[in-house]
Design a protein around this motif. Structure first.
Motif, PDB file in Angstrom:
ATOM      1  N   GLU A   1     -37.820 -12.908  21.516  1.00  0.00           N
ATOM      2  CA  GLU A   1     -36.697 -13.511  21.292  1.00  0.00           C
ATOM      3  C   GLU A   1     -36.405 -14.389  20.127  1.00  0.00           C
ATOM      4  O   GLU A   1     -37.569 -15.087  19.833  1.00  0.00           O
ATOM      5  CB  GLU A   1     -36.517 -14.156  22.703  1.00  0.00           C
ATOM      6  CG  GLU A   1     -37.394 -15.276  23.048  1.00  0.00           C
ATOM      7  CD  GLU A   1     -37.289 -16.044  24.292  1.00  0.00           C
ATOM      8  OE1 GLU A   1     -36.124 -15.553  25.181  1.00  0.00           O
ATOM      9  OE2 GLU A   1     -37.913 -16.665  24.925  1.00  0.00           O
TER      10      GLU A   1
ATOM     11  N   ASN B   1     -31.331   4.709  17.195  1.00  0.00           N
ATOM     12  CA  ASN B   1     -30.537   4.938  18.467  1.00  0.00           C
ATOM     13  C   ASN B   1     -31.274   4.588  19.357  1.00  0.00           C
ATOM     14  O   ASN B   1     -32.485   5.420  19.873  1.00  0.00           O
ATOM     15  CB  ASN B   1     -30.427   6.725  18.539  1.00  0.00           C
ATOM     16  CG  ASN B   1     -29.499   7.212  17.348  1.00  0.00           C
ATOM     17  OD1 ASN B   1     -28.419   6.681  16.848  1.00  0.00           O
ATOM     18  ND2 ASN B   1     -30.022   8.268  16.345  1.00  0.00           N
ATOM     19  N   VAL B   2     -31.287   3.704  20.253  1.00  0.00           N
ATOM     20  CA  VAL B   2     -31.953   3.049  21.142  1.00  0.00           C
ATOM     21  C   VAL B   2     -31.598   3.125  22.606  1.00  0.00           C
ATOM     22  O   VAL B   2     -30.177   3.520  23.099  1.00  0.00           O
ATOM     23  CB  VAL B   2     -32.162   1.454  20.839  1.00  0.00           C
ATOM     24  CG1 VAL B   2     -32.859   1.399  19.451  1.00  0.00           C
ATOM     25  CG2 VAL B   2     -31.026   0.755  20.827  1.00  0.00           C
TER      26      VAL B   2
ATOM     27  N   LYS C   1     -31.936   1.318  26.734  1.00  0.00           N
ATOM     28  CA  LYS C   1     -31.818  -0.179  26.916  1.00  0.00           C
ATOM     29  C   LYS C   1     -33.146  -0.932  26.696  1.00  0.00           C
ATOM     30  O   LYS C   1     -33.161  -2.021  26.407  1.00  0.00           O
ATOM     31  CB  LYS C   1     -31.546  -0.248  28.399  1.00  0.00           C
ATOM     32  CG  LYS C   1     -31.386  -1.520  29.134  1.00  0.00           C
ATOM     33  CD  LYS C   1     -31.121  -1.678  30.498  1.00  0.00           C
ATOM     34  CE  LYS C   1     -30.965  -3.046  30.911  1.00  0.00           C
ATOM     35  NZ  LYS C   1     -30.485  -2.896  32.450  1.00  0.00           N
ATOM     36  N   GLU C   2     -34.529  -0.173  26.940  1.00  0.00           N
ATOM     37  CA  GLU C   2     -35.673  -0.944  26.878  1.00  0.00           C
ATOM     38  C   GLU C   2     -36.085  -1.264  25.443  1.00  0.00           C
ATOM     39  O   GLU C   2     -37.066  -1.977  25.049  1.00  0.00           O
ATOM     40  CB  GLU C   2     -36.759  -0.002  27.416  1.00  0.00           C
ATOM     41  CG  GLU C   2     -36.862   0.267  28.873  1.00  0.00           C
ATOM     42  CD  GLU C   2     -35.682   1.350  29.238  1.00  0.00           C
ATOM     43  OE1 GLU C   2     -35.564   1.337  30.458  1.00  0.00           O
ATOM     44  OE2 GLU C   2     -35.009   1.795  28.409  1.00  0.00           O
ATOM     45  N   GLU C   3     -35.122  -0.929  24.413  1.00  0.00           N
ATOM     46  CA  GLU C   3     -35.469  -1.070  22.973  1.00  0.00           C
ATOM     47  C   GLU C   3     -34.521  -2.136  22.458  1.00  0.00           C
ATOM     48  O   GLU C   3     -34.339  -2.109  21.186  1.00  0.00           O
ATOM     49  CB  GLU C   3     -35.250   0.282  22.222  1.00  0.00           C
ATOM     50  CG  GLU C   3     -36.718   1.247  22.431  1.00  0.00           C
ATOM     51  CD  GLU C   3     -36.420   2.434  21.622  1.00  0.00           C
ATOM     52  OE1 GLU C   3     -37.599   2.681  20.831  1.00  0.00           O
ATOM     53  OE2 GLU C   3     -35.483   3.134  21.636  1.00  0.00           O
ATOM     54  N   ASP C   4     -33.614  -2.674  23.324  1.00  0.00           N
ATOM     55  CA  ASP C   4     -32.761  -3.831  22.744  1.00  0.00           C
ATOM     56  C   ASP C   4     -33.436  -4.530  21.692  1.00  0.00           C
ATOM     57  O   ASP C   4     -32.659  -5.158  20.983  1.00  0.00           O
ATOM     58  CB  ASP C   4     -32.093  -4.336  23.766  1.00  0.00           C
ATOM     59  CG  ASP C   4     -30.871  -3.525  24.198  1.00  0.00           C
ATOM     60  OD1 ASP C   4     -30.515  -2.521  23.979  1.00  0.00           O
ATOM     61  OD2 ASP C   4     -30.369  -3.864  25.710  1.00  0.00           O
ATOM     62  N   ALA C   5     -34.569  -4.869  22.030  1.00  0.00           N
ATOM     63  CA  ALA C   5     -35.154  -5.956  21.277  1.00  0.00           C
ATOM     64  C   ALA C   5     -35.354  -5.600  19.949  1.00  0.00           C
ATOM     65  O   ALA C   5     -35.239  -6.454  18.834  1.00  0.00           O
ATOM     66  CB  ALA C   5     -36.363  -6.343  21.862  1.00  0.00           C
TER      67      ALA C   5
ATOM     68  N   VAL D   1     -32.952  -3.982  18.139  1.00  0.00           N
ATOM     69  CA  VAL D   1     -31.823  -3.993  17.443  1.00  0.00           C
ATOM     70  C   VAL D   1     -31.459  -5.571  17.160  1.00  0.00           C
ATOM     71  O   VAL D   1     -31.134  -6.235  16.171  1.00  0.00           O
ATOM     72  CB  VAL D   1     -30.821  -3.400  18.420  1.00  0.00           C
ATOM     73  CG1 VAL D   1     -29.343  -3.990  17.458  1.00  0.00           C
ATOM     74  CG2 VAL D   1     -30.877  -2.117  18.289  1.00  0.00           C
ATOM     75  N   ASN D   2     -31.995  -6.611  18.004  1.00  0.00           N
ATOM     76  CA  ASN D   2     -31.931  -8.024  17.990  1.00  0.00           C
ATOM     77  C   ASN D   2     -32.718  -8.556  16.863  1.00  0.00           C
ATOM     78  O   ASN D   2     -32.360  -9.428  16.198  1.00  0.00           O
ATOM     79  CB  ASN D   2     -32.247  -8.680  19.379  1.00  0.00           C
ATOM     80  CG  ASN D   2     -31.272  -8.153  20.474  1.00  0.00           C
ATOM     81  OD1 ASN D   2     -29.989  -8.089  20.050  1.00  0.00           O
ATOM     82  ND2 ASN D   2     -31.465  -8.323  21.586  1.00  0.00           N
TER      83      ASN D   2
ATOM     84  N   ARG E   1     -31.307  -7.846  13.648  1.00  0.00           N
ATOM     85  CA  ARG E   1     -30.023  -8.571  13.296  1.00  0.00           C
ATOM     86  C   ARG E   1     -30.690  -9.914  13.105  1.00  0.00           C
ATOM     87  O   ARG E   1     -30.024 -10.548  12.238  1.00  0.00           O
ATOM     88  CB  ARG E   1     -29.292  -8.632  14.555  1.00  0.00           C
ATOM     89  CG  ARG E   1     -28.201  -9.487  14.430  1.00  0.00           C
ATOM     90  CD  ARG E   1     -27.031  -9.304  15.949  1.00  0.00           C
ATOM     91  NE  ARG E   1     -26.708  -8.113  16.322  1.00  0.00           N
ATOM     92  CZ  ARG E   1     -26.890  -7.487  17.033  1.00  0.00           C
ATOM     93  NH1 ARG E   1     -27.967  -8.117  18.233  1.00  0.00           N
ATOM     94  NH2 ARG E   1     -26.605  -6.313  17.663  1.00  0.00           N
TER      95      ARG E   1
END
Length: 206
Positions: free
Chosen positions: A63, A171-172, A174-178, A180-181, A184
């Motif tokens: 995070e 192309n992710v 839900k478990e790979e949201d980190a 993308v973040n 960013r």
């Protein structure tokens, strides 16, 4: 006191390499079964035998820091159960400072070991990674074990960094949201003329 250092050259883009900290799923698939005891193990021999001795349950998170935009945090917890009887937990915290410097704190058996990781681009898709490990004089043996463990983990990741193709558009699930973040968050460190992951990959493809 200073315990030792590990240095290697990796054929990868710095962002693709550092986003491993946010790739929570790869921890269990690639690293957990080996427990840092062996290196690449491409044929899976050691993974098979170590799985008979211990059950490893990893948890991880990444995070950005809420108050300091140039900081982010990775936290790892690994529960190891030997012979279905003896259990212990290893915890690791990574403080990412800017685009290529990380401070690592490892807690294992009430022993704290500290490390610094410097990742420096030295050419197109080539980075130098240097890890230095520190600990109290009474923890020197544990420090050397942690240093060797880090070396093995890098060896496990190296074939993927060197021969894998970075995904420019993720192309992710839900478990790979980190992931993308993380991308960013990392984008703030590029200047107008920086060679981003996208630029490097397109140059090679051309």
């Amino acid at each position: 006191m200073y315990v030792g250092r590990f240095e290697c050259l990796i054929d990868a883009h710095i962002e693709d390499m550092l986003q491993n900290s946010a790739d929570n799923e790869h921890l269990g698939v690639l690293h957990a079964s080996k427990m840092g005891l062996v290196g690449a193990d491409l044929d899976g021999f050691w993974s098979k035998w170590l799985s008979l001795l211990a059950k490893v349950t990893p948890k991880s998170s990444w995070e950005p820091d809420a108050d300091n935009p140039h900081l982010s945090w990775s936290r790892f917890e690994v529960l190891v159960k030997l012979f279905k009887k003896i259990s212990f937990t290893s915890r690791k915290q990574l403080k990412h400072i800017g685009p290529g410097y990380i401070e690592v704190t490892t807690l294992l058996a009430k022993t704290k070991i500290y490390g610094t990781v410097c990742v420096t681009p030295i050419g197109p898709l080539t980075v130098r990674t240097t890890l230095r490990v520190y600990g109290r004089p009474s923890h020197i043996l544990m420090g050397r074990f942690i240093l060797r463990s880090f070396s093995n983990i890098f060896e496990q990741d190296a074939p993927i960094w060197s021969y894998g193709k970075p995904r420019l558009q993720l192309n992710v699930v839900k478990e790979e949201d980190a992931l993308v973040n993380f991308r960013r968050w990392y984008s703030q460190f590029y200047s107008k003329n920086s060679f981003s992951l996208d630029c490097e990959q397109r140059n090679i493809c051309e």
